[in-house]
Design a protein around this motif. Structure first.
Motif, PDB file in Angstrom:
ATOM      1  N   MET A   1       0.834  -1.175   0.000  1.00  0.00           N
ATOM      2  CA  MET A   1       0.000   0.000   0.000  1.00  0.00           C
ATOM      3  C   MET A   1       0.888   1.251   0.000  1.00  0.00           C
ATOM      4  O   MET A   1       1.863   1.336   0.730  1.00  0.00           O
ATOM      5  CB  MET A   1      -0.910  -0.023   1.224  1.00  0.00           C
ATOM      6  CG  MET A   1      -1.738   1.206   1.386  1.00  0.00           C
ATOM      7  SD  MET A   1      -3.043   0.907   2.576  1.00  0.00           S
ATOM      8  CE  MET A   1      -4.285   1.903   1.852  1.00  0.00           C
ATOM      9  N   ALA A   2       0.554   2.207  -0.808  1.00  0.00           N
ATOM     10  CA  ALA A   2       1.337   3.442  -0.932  1.00  0.00           C
ATOM     11  C   ALA A   2       1.039   4.376   0.231  1.00  0.00           C
ATOM     12  O   ALA A   2      -0.078   4.441   0.732  1.00  0.00           O
ATOM     13  CB  ALA A   2       1.018   4.130  -2.249  1.00  0.00           C
ATOM     14  N   THR A   3       2.085   5.085   0.659  1.00  0.00           N
ATOM     15  CA  THR A   3       1.914   6.133   1.659  1.00  0.00           C
ATOM     16  C   THR A   3       2.080   7.475   0.965  1.00  0.00           C
ATOM     17  O   THR A   3       2.891   7.614   0.050  1.00  0.00           O
ATOM     18  CB  THR A   3       2.935   6.012   2.800  1.00  0.00           C
ATOM     19  OG1 THR A   3       4.249   6.110   2.264  1.00  0.00           O
ATOM     20  CG2 THR A   3       2.782   4.708   3.548  1.00  0.00           C
ATOM     21  N   SER A   4       1.295   8.440   1.385  1.00  0.00           N
ATOM     22  CA  SER A   4       1.355   9.777   0.790  1.00  0.00           C
ATOM     23  C   SER A   4       2.122  10.709   1.711  1.00  0.00           C
ATOM     24  O   SER A   4       1.966  10.648   2.930  1.00  0.00           O
ATOM     25  CB  SER A   4      -0.048  10.331   0.560  1.00  0.00           C
ATOM     26  OG  SER A   4      -0.731   9.546  -0.381  1.00  0.00           O
ATOM     27  N   ARG A   5       2.941  11.560   1.095  1.00  0.00           N
ATOM     28  CA  ARG A   5       3.723  12.548   1.836  1.00  0.00           C
ATOM     29  C   ARG A   5       3.671  13.877   1.102  1.00  0.00           C
ATOM     30  O   ARG A   5       3.629  13.905  -0.134  1.00  0.00           O
ATOM     31  CB  ARG A   5       5.199  12.124   1.895  1.00  0.00           C
ATOM     32  CG  ARG A   5       5.510  10.798   2.531  1.00  0.00           C
ATOM     33  CD  ARG A   5       5.658  10.858   4.032  1.00  0.00           C
ATOM     34  NE  ARG A   5       6.646  11.790   4.494  1.00  0.00           N
ATOM     35  CZ  ARG A   5       7.921  11.505   4.724  1.00  0.00           C
ATOM     36  NH1 ARG A   5       8.376  10.305   4.510  1.00  0.00           N
ATOM     37  NH2 ARG A   5       8.735  12.438   5.172  1.00  0.00           N
ATOM     38  N   VAL A   6       3.693  14.960   1.858  1.00  0.00           N
ATOM     39  CA  VAL A   6       3.867  16.299   1.295  1.00  0.00           C
ATOM     40  C   VAL A   6       5.131  16.844   1.935  1.00  0.00           C
ATOM     41  O   VAL A   6       5.230  16.900   3.167  1.00  0.00           O
ATOM     42  CB  VAL A   6       2.666  17.222   1.589  1.00  0.00           C
ATOM     43  CG1 VAL A   6       2.920  18.612   1.008  1.00  0.00           C
ATOM     44  CG2 VAL A   6       1.381  16.630   1.035  1.00  0.00           C
ATOM     45  N   ILE A   7       6.109  17.209   1.092  1.00  0.00           N
ATOM     46  CA  ILE A   7       7.414  17.645   1.586  1.00  0.00           C
ATOM     47  C   ILE A   7       7.750  18.990   0.955  1.00  0.00           C
ATOM     48  O   ILE A   7       7.591  19.170  -0.252  1.00  0.00           O
ATOM     49  CB  ILE A   7       8.508  16.623   1.228  1.00  0.00           C
ATOM     50  CG1 ILE A   7       8.139  15.239   1.771  1.00  0.00           C
ATOM     51  CG2 ILE A   7       9.856  17.074   1.768  1.00  0.00           C
ATOM     52  CD1 ILE A   7       9.001  14.124   1.231  1.00  0.00           C
TER      53      ILE A   7
ATOM     54  N   LEU B   1       4.556   6.928  -2.125  1.00  0.00           N
ATOM     55  CA  LEU B   1       5.636   5.958  -2.068  1.00  0.00           C
ATOM     56  C   LEU B   1       5.060   4.570  -1.834  1.00  0.00           C
ATOM     57  O   LEU B   1       4.409   4.320  -0.828  1.00  0.00           O
ATOM     58  CB  LEU B   1       6.596   6.332  -0.933  1.00  0.00           C
ATOM     59  CG  LEU B   1       7.785   5.419  -0.694  1.00  0.00           C
ATOM     60  CD1 LEU B   1       8.698   5.398  -1.919  1.00  0.00           C
ATOM     61  CD2 LEU B   1       8.556   5.871   0.545  1.00  0.00           C
ATOM     62  N   GLY B   2       5.309   3.690  -2.812  1.00  0.00           N
ATOM     63  CA  GLY B   2       4.910   2.300  -2.672  1.00  0.00           C
ATOM     64  C   GLY B   2       6.109   1.453  -2.301  1.00  0.00           C
ATOM     65  O   GLY B   2       7.219   1.968  -2.105  1.00  0.00           O
ATOM     66  N   ALA B   3       5.924   0.151  -2.228  1.00  0.00           N
ATOM     67  CA  ALA B   3       7.014  -0.752  -1.856  1.00  0.00           C
ATOM     68  C   ALA B   3       8.145  -0.735  -2.874  1.00  0.00           C
ATOM     69  O   ALA B   3       9.301  -0.963  -2.516  1.00  0.00           O
ATOM     70  CB  ALA B   3       6.476  -2.173  -1.694  1.00  0.00           C
ATOM     71  N   ASP B   4       7.836  -0.445  -4.133  1.00  0.00           N
ATOM     72  CA  ASP B   4       8.840  -0.547  -5.187  1.00  0.00           C
ATOM     73  C   ASP B   4       8.711   0.555  -6.240  1.00  0.00           C
ATOM     74  O   ASP B   4       9.336   0.475  -7.289  1.00  0.00           O
ATOM     75  CB  ASP B   4       8.684  -1.920  -5.860  1.00  0.00           C
ATOM     76  CG  ASP B   4       9.967  -2.432  -6.465  1.00  0.00           C
ATOM     77  OD1 ASP B   4      11.050  -2.043  -5.995  1.00  0.00           O
ATOM     78  OD2 ASP B   4       9.878  -3.231  -7.424  1.00  0.00           O
ATOM     79  N   ALA B   5       7.857   1.548  -5.977  1.00  0.00           N
ATOM     80  CA  ALA B   5       7.630   2.597  -6.974  1.00  0.00           C
ATOM     81  C   ALA B   5       7.313   3.919  -6.274  1.00  0.00           C
ATOM     82  O   ALA B   5       6.894   3.945  -5.119  1.00  0.00           O
ATOM     83  CB  ALA B   5       6.483   2.215  -7.910  1.00  0.00           C
TER      84      ALA B   5
END
Length: 185
Positions: free
Chosen positions: A1-7, A24-28
């Motif tokens: 499952m992808a995590t979302s970030r704002v940087i 950010l996913g496990a591989d992408a």
């Protein structure tokens, strides 16, 4: 499952700011970002970056606006080492796996994540499809990344060298001479 970030980074190299919305996913990795800078001249940048398995760049789409006008770049990687810019082949960067958008701390993430260099020992040499900002010219760039300790990686390209601090997810926190992340976003 992808995590979302704002940087958001203060980009000292451009006297500007950049914000990236990353999934950010496990591989992408999939991101979109905006940057404003005043050096080498005032400009605005908008970009979208998509990677495939192993954090290998698939597509970078960039729009740059400056006093010289509006430019766009559609940089594509076919997964087998061949690149095109706005449909034209780029033989000088053939074999590269990653793009490196100039003055953009986000694009240091892909090679670091692929090889876990922010977490474990190693040194890797890369050929990158480097994109100059704000003119969006694509040039080959030889770069070396060396693990220095937990979350610390030395970046070398030509005569330039910087010891970069990454968070546990592989995003730049501090890139001396280039950028510093705001807060703990």
């Amino acid at each position: 499952m992808a995590t979302s970030r704002v940087i958001t980074w203060e980009v000292s190299a451009s006297n500007g700011l950049e914000t990236a919305w990353a999934e950010l996913g496990a591989d992408a990795l999939r991101t979109r970002g905006r940057a404003v800078g005043t050096s080498p001249q005032p400009y605005w940048i908008s970009y979208e970056l998509d990677t495939a398995d192993g954090f290998v760049t698939r597509r970078l789409r960039v729009t740059a606006e400056s006093a010289d006008g509006v430019r766009t770049l559609e940089l594509r990687h076919d997964g087998a080492g061949r690149w095109t810019a706005n449909g034209e082949r780029l033989p000088d960067v053939e074999g590269a796996l990653d793009c490196d958008l100039g003055l953009c701390p986000l694009t240091n993430t892909m090679p670091v994540l692929r090889h876990g260099l922010h977490l474990s020992p190693g040194e890797r040499k890369f050929l990158m499809a480097w994109v100059s900002v704000p003119d969006l010219t694509v040039l080959p760039s030889r770069q070396t990344y060396t693990h220095l300790g937990q979350g610390r990686v030395r970046f070398v390209s030509g005569d330039f060298r910087s010891d970069i601090t990454f968070d546990g997810d592989g995003f730049v926190m501090d890139y001396p001479g280039m950028a510093t992340r705001f807060g703990r976003s």
